[in-house]
Design a protein around this motif. Structure first.
Motif, mmCIF file in Angstrom:
data_model
loop_
_atom_site.group_PDB
_atom_site.id
_atom_site.type_symbol
_atom_site.label_atom_id
_atom_site.label_comp_id
_atom_site.label_asym_id
_atom_site.label_seq_id
_atom_site.Cartn_x
_atom_site.Cartn_y
_atom_site.Cartn_z
ATOM 1 N N LYS A 278 0.832 -1.208 0.000
ATOM 2 C CA LYS A 278 0.000 0.000 0.000
ATOM 3 C C LYS A 278 0.855 1.242 0.000
ATOM 4 O O LYS A 278 0.536 2.245 -0.660
ATOM 5 C CB LYS A 278 -0.919 0.002 1.235
ATOM 6 C CG LYS A 278 -2.134 -0.872 1.104
ATOM 7 C CD LYS A 278 -3.123 -0.564 2.201
ATOM 8 C CE LYS A 278 -4.177 -1.638 2.210
ATOM 9 N NZ LYS A 278 -4.917 -1.667 3.476
ATOM 10 N N VAL A 279 2.002 1.154 0.721
ATOM 11 C CA VAL A 279 2.918 2.296 0.737
ATOM 12 C C VAL A 279 3.410 2.574 -0.685
ATOM 13 O O VAL A 279 3.427 3.706 -1.163
ATOM 14 C CB VAL A 279 4.100 1.999 1.692
ATOM 15 C CG1 VAL A 279 5.239 2.953 1.465
ATOM 16 C CG2 VAL A 279 3.621 2.063 3.128
ATOM 17 N N TYR B 259 2.849 5.767 -3.348
ATOM 18 C CA TYR B 259 3.958 6.381 -4.103
ATOM 19 C C TYR B 259 3.647 6.408 -5.599
ATOM 20 O O TYR B 259 3.877 7.406 -6.283
ATOM 21 C CB TYR B 259 5.228 5.575 -3.789
ATOM 22 C CG TYR B 259 6.437 6.007 -4.575
ATOM 23 C CD1 TYR B 259 6.995 5.159 -5.529
ATOM 24 C CD2 TYR B 259 7.045 7.242 -4.349
ATOM 25 C CE1 TYR B 259 8.114 5.535 -6.240
ATOM 26 C CE2 TYR B 259 8.164 7.627 -5.063
ATOM 27 C CZ TYR B 259 8.701 6.756 -6.018
ATOM 28 O OH TYR B 259 9.792 7.146 -6.730
ATOM 29 N N LEU C 28 0.736 6.436 -6.991
ATOM 30 C CA LEU C 28 -0.299 7.432 -7.239
ATOM 31 C C LEU C 28 0.311 8.818 -7.324
ATOM 32 O O LEU C 28 -0.029 9.623 -8.211
ATOM 33 C CB LEU C 28 -1.356 7.361 -6.118
ATOM 34 C CG LEU C 28 -2.530 8.340 -6.274
ATOM 35 C CD1 LEU C 28 -3.385 7.932 -7.475
ATOM 36 C CD2 LEU C 28 -3.385 8.382 -5.019
ATOM 37 N N TYR C 29 1.200 9.091 -6.426
ATOM 38 C CA TYR C 29 1.894 10.392 -6.406
ATOM 39 C C TYR C 29 2.633 10.641 -7.718
ATOM 40 O O TYR C 29 2.529 11.703 -8.342
ATOM 41 C CB TYR C 29 2.835 10.417 -5.191
ATOM 42 C CG TYR C 29 4.036 11.314 -5.341
ATOM 43 C CD1 TYR C 29 5.330 10.789 -5.357
ATOM 44 C CD2 TYR C 29 3.886 12.696 -5.440
ATOM 45 C CE1 TYR C 29 6.439 11.626 -5.478
ATOM 46 C CE2 TYR C 29 4.994 13.532 -5.567
ATOM 47 C CZ TYR C 29 6.263 12.971 -5.591
ATOM 48 O OH TYR C 29 7.346 13.798 -5.716
ATOM 49 N N MET D 177 0.225 11.307 -10.579
ATOM 50 C CA MET D 177 -0.374 12.630 -10.544
ATOM 51 C C MET D 177 0.626 13.697 -10.987
ATOM 52 O O MET D 177 0.275 14.615 -11.740
ATOM 53 C CB MET D 177 -0.892 12.943 -9.143
ATOM 54 C CG MET D 177 -2.213 12.274 -8.848
ATOM 55 S SD MET D 177 -2.898 12.864 -7.321
ATOM 56 C CE MET D 177 -3.304 14.528 -7.765
ATOM 57 N N THR D 178 1.862 13.550 -10.540
ATOM 58 C CA THR D 178 2.889 14.523 -10.946
ATOM 59 C C THR D 178 3.036 14.534 -12.467
ATOM 60 O O THR D 178 3.072 15.590 -13.108
ATOM 61 C CB THR D 178 4.236 14.171 -10.290
ATOM 62 O OG1 THR D 178 4.021 13.915 -8.906
ATOM 63 C CG2 THR D 178 5.244 15.275 -10.466
ATOM 64 N N LEU E 88 -0.007 16.112 -14.158
ATOM 65 C CA LEU E 88 -0.034 17.578 -14.043
ATOM 66 C C LEU E 88 0.970 18.217 -14.995
ATOM 67 O O LEU E 88 0.686 19.247 -15.608
ATOM 68 C CB LEU E 88 0.255 17.984 -12.594
ATOM 69 C CG LEU E 88 -0.942 17.784 -11.652
ATOM 70 C CD1 LEU E 88 -0.516 17.963 -10.206
ATOM 71 C CD2 LEU E 88 -2.069 18.735 -11.992
ATOM 72 N N LEU F 262 1.112 12.516 -0.998
ATOM 73 C CA LEU F 262 1.857 11.299 -0.690
ATOM 74 C C LEU F 262 2.149 11.217 0.799
ATOM 75 O O LEU F 262 1.956 10.159 1.429
ATOM 76 C CB LEU F 262 3.164 11.293 -1.502
ATOM 77 C CG LEU F 262 4.081 10.092 -1.220
ATOM 78 C CD1 LEU F 262 3.469 8.821 -1.759
ATOM 79 C CD2 LEU F 262 5.452 10.319 -1.800
ATOM 80 N N TRP G 134 0.853 8.304 3.278
ATOM 81 C CA TRP G 134 1.791 7.479 4.016
ATOM 82 C C TRP G 134 1.521 7.547 5.525
ATOM 83 O O TRP G 134 1.615 6.548 6.222
ATOM 84 C CB TRP G 134 3.239 7.939 3.719
ATOM 85 C CG TRP G 134 3.815 7.264 2.502
ATOM 86 C CD1 TRP G 134 3.224 6.313 1.748
ATOM 87 C CD2 TRP G 134 5.085 7.529 1.928
ATOM 88 N NE1 TRP G 134 4.059 5.952 0.733
ATOM 89 C CE2 TRP G 134 5.219 6.683 0.806
ATOM 90 C CE3 TRP G 134 6.142 8.400 2.251
ATOM 91 C CZ2 TRP G 134 6.333 6.671 0.013
ATOM 92 C CZ3 TRP G 134 7.264 8.373 1.433
ATOM 93 C CH2 TRP G 134 7.367 7.532 0.318
#
Lengths: 113, 631
Positions: free
Chosen positions: A25-26, A30, A32-33, A36-37, A40, B555, B559
């Motif tokens: 999940k962690v 990451y 997902l982040y 998204m970056t 954008l 993020l 987390w």
């Protein structure tokens, strides 16, 4: 029709929340982040223009590359895939992840201008 | 009977050989022969140069003035213990009349001893020549066997040439057959340059010495040398193409070759050259040819015949089998007696009289010139609508028409005339018949071509309206000139026939002729630098930067929600080192972006990277151990 779609999605989310180990999940967060970056950046390019083009490419490739490497890490760490990665321990996967990132960032920084 | 045979063989030749036989392109002229003599007549400094001078001049048929003085010089410089010295002295003294070299028994023994397989071909040549020049007996068969041995050992061109020269001094009873065959082998070694020259790569001297040696040996055994006529001519071209000689030995070799080519039993190349330009006219009706051998000596036994002469333009034959007459050493033929029209003629000349003649069939181009006369020069001004009859004025060459002619846009100016040969009255069409109109005031000139019609009557018409662009519509008085010229005309003509006043409509103010503005400074080119691209406003950029960085916050939040922590952080040195190294690598990336280039970065990266790798390896190993223990 939309009912079934909603029910499928909610079922999926439930399953995900319950059966996925925390580590994964962690990594998913990451991912997902990163996504998204990248999205954008692409949006900026569409709206404002491609100048400077090399910087855009560099940033976008960075996101794409990181995403791919993170996916690889996730696959290799996943205990359900242990059978396919007998010779690669999670630590080894992480070390590979770090090394590949070093190379990726070298190229990205070179290209970003 | 003799000329009949010659004619028949020539007829066969001309039928069979459509390709022209070679004729010499290079030969010695009388000045060249004189120069050769001058080179050989230089005062000599030692025995070797005395040999070259005396023997060379004797080959050209000239005898040294001071024979006694030379004889004394030879005797005083003679070294009886050297074969080479004896050779030079013996040969030179033989060329001088009444010069004796004292010969002792030792000298004779020395010379005879040199004739063996152990001496070089050059030494054998020198000793045999000395023995024969001094009148001493020698064993020809021994010489032959020694020469054969040397030829197989030395096998270079000069050695074989010297062997040939030596063999020509031996008795005719000796077996010279094998040495004779060497001529053919040597001939095969000659290089053919463009089908014009034939020479050894060793140079001019070797080629000339080969010719003289081959012919002296062939004459000695009375067998024709295996050289084809074309080869002989090519050799002539090679040997006589150089008109000034670097050294006495080179001049000597050329003199020997010239002497043997002008006087041997088999091949005598013939040099045919026209005296002056090959042109005849009424004032010079004789075509004169010099027919000589290679030494520019006239051939006494030759008879020169024109086989055929035909006009180049019409290919009609003018002469057939016309002989030249010999007068004062020059062969001449009165060509004008056959009344040829002016123009160029192709002559095919044959030289007979001796079966040894080589290249005795020559092609010549002869020009017949004449003088031109202008007849019936009529000038007139014709009205375009033909309502008023033309007034024709006749003008006689070289006078000018008294009245000037006026022509405006309603009239044409016309000129007709005939060009004829002065003596025969035959109509001519020279290459250049121009009508030139020259405006005295502005200096402008316009040139037209006058064309002949079918009856060879020249017509020139000037339509003022049509031609106004050539004249730039400048009205005024123009001087009219007729220009006639041709290569076969002896008197080219420039005749101011009349003055013509031309009037043009719409006279544009004649602008002064614009000098072409080629060398005026041109307008300066301003360099346009590349425009920098339009950048979006800073507000937009800043906004999007913040937007792009915002997912990082997301993020961290995620987390935190997932409960990611660093509780497992062991404070071992490898862990700390790893993290420091990793941070350093990220810092290096930033520094790379701002300051460094790739090479420097790689250098630092290598250092930091290897530390980080080692530390990380350790750390992860520990982690793995811990994980496996925990299982």
């Amino acid at each position: 029709m939309s009912n079934s779609v909603i029910s499928v999605i909610s079922r999926f989310l439930e399953e995900y929340a319950s059966s996925t180990p925390n580590k994964l999940k962690v990594i998913d967060a990451y991912l997902l982040y990163i996504m998204m970056t990248g999205a954008l950046q692409f949006l900026y390019c569409l709206l404002v223009g491609t100048f400077p083009f090399n910087s855009f490419l560099s940033g976008f490739i960075s996101c794409v590359g990181s995403f791919i490497l993170a996916v690889c890490l996730r696959i290799q760490i996943n205990p359900q895939n242990k059978g396919e990665f007998l010779s690669i321990s999670p630590e080894r996967a992480f070390a590979d992840f770090l090394f590949a990132h070093t190379v990726l960032h070298l190229v990205v920084i070179n290209f970003i201008g | 009977m003799y000329p009949f045979e010659g004619l028949f063989s020539l007829l066969v030749l001309s039928l069979v050989l459509e390709t022209q036989a070679l004729t010499p392109t290079h030969h010695l002229t009388t000045t060249d022969v004189a120069r050769l003599q001058a080179v050989l007549s230089q005062p000599f400094t030692d025995l070797k140069s005395a040999y070259y001078s005396v023997v060379g001049l004797s080959k050209l048929g000239i005898f040294v003035a001071d024979a006694d003085e030379t004889c004394r010089f030879i005797n005083s410089n003679l070294d009886p213990s050297s074969v080479e010295s004896l050779f030079y002295a013996a040969e030179a003294s033989q060329a001088l009349s009444g010069c004796e070299i004292p010969v002792s028994n030792d000298t004779r023994d020395l010379l005879l001893a040199t004739v063996s397989e152990d001496s070089t071909a050059s030494q054998i040549h020198q000793s045999v020549s000395a023995l024969s020049a001094l009148g001493l007996p020698l064993a020809s068969q021994e010489v032959v066997s020694a020469l054969k041995a040397r030829i197989s050992k030395e096998d270079n061109v000069l050695a074989i040439i010297l062997a040939l020269q030596t063999a020509s001094r031996l008795s005719q009873q000796a077996e010279l057959g094998e040495i004779l065959e060497e001529i053919e082998d040597l001939a095969a070694r000659l290089d053919d340059l463009g089908g014009v020259y034939l020479q050894f790569e060793e140079g001019l001297e070797a080629t000339a010495l080969f010719v003289s040696a081959a012919y002296s040996l062939s004459d000695h055994v009375d067998m024709e040398p295996p050289l084809k006529e074309d080869q002989v001519i090519q050799l002539v071209n090679s040997i006589f193409s150089k008109k000034s000689w670097d050294s006495l030995s080179e001049a000597f070799s050329v003199a020997s070759a010239a002497a043997s080519l002008s006087n041997n039993r088999f091949h005598v190349p013939v040099i045919v050259s026209a005296q002056g330009p090959a042109a005849v006219s009424h004032s010079h009706p004789f075509l004169q040819l010099q027919v000589t051998d290679v030494l520019c000596q006239p051939l006494s036994s030759a008879s020169v015949l024109v086989e055929s002469a035909s006009a180049v333009a019409s290919k009609s034959a003018i002469l057939n089998q016309a002989p030249f007459t010999l007068r004062d050493g020059v062969f001449e033929l009165n060509f004008m007696a056959s009344q040829p029209a002016s123009g160029y003629y192709q002559f095919s000349v044959a030289i007979t009289g001796d079966s040894r003649f080589v290249a005795n069939h020559v092609e010549l181009k002869v020009k017949v010139s004449t003088r031109v006369a202008i007849n019936n020069m009529d000038l007139s001004v014709v009205d375009k609508d033909q309502s008023i009859g033309p007034k024709t004025t006749r003008v006689e060459y070289p006078t000018k028409a008294k009245a000037s002619f006026m022509a405006d846009s309603h009239q044409n100016f016309a000129m007709t005339f005939q060009l004829v040969d002065e003596t025969t009255g035959v109509e001519l069409t020279p290459h250049q018949t121009f009508v030139r109109l020259h405006n005295q005031k502005t200096g402008q000139e316009v040139v037209f071509v006058a064309e002949p019609d079918s009856k060879n009557l020249y017509k020139f018409e000037l339509d003022t309206a049509e031609r106004k662009t050539e004249f730039d519509s400048i009205s005024g008085t123009y001087a009219l000139y007729l220009m006639v010229g041709d290569a076969t005309l002896e008197n080219p003509i420039l005749w101011n026939v009349a003055d013509v006043v031309l009037k043009f409509l719409d006279e544009e103010a004649p602008g002064t002729i614009q000098a072409k503005t080629l060398y005026v400074p041109k307008p300066e080119i301003q360099h346009l630098f590349r425009e920098p691209e339009k950048k979006p406003p800073t507000v937009v950029s800043n906004a999007f930067t913040a937007l792009v960085l915002s997912p990082f916050l997301l993020l961290l939040i995620l987390w935190f929600k997932l409960g990611a922590n660093i509780s497992n952080f062991t404070l071992s040195p490898s862990t700390i080192l790893f993290h420091i190294g990793h941070a350093a690598m990220l810092g290096l990336m930033y520094v790379y972006w701002t300051h460094l280039n790739m090479f420097q970065t790689l250098k630092y990266l290598a250092i930091i990277g290897s530390l980080t790798f080692l530390a990380g390896n350790r750390m992860l190993a520990q982690k793995a151990v811990k994980r496996l223990d925990g299982k």
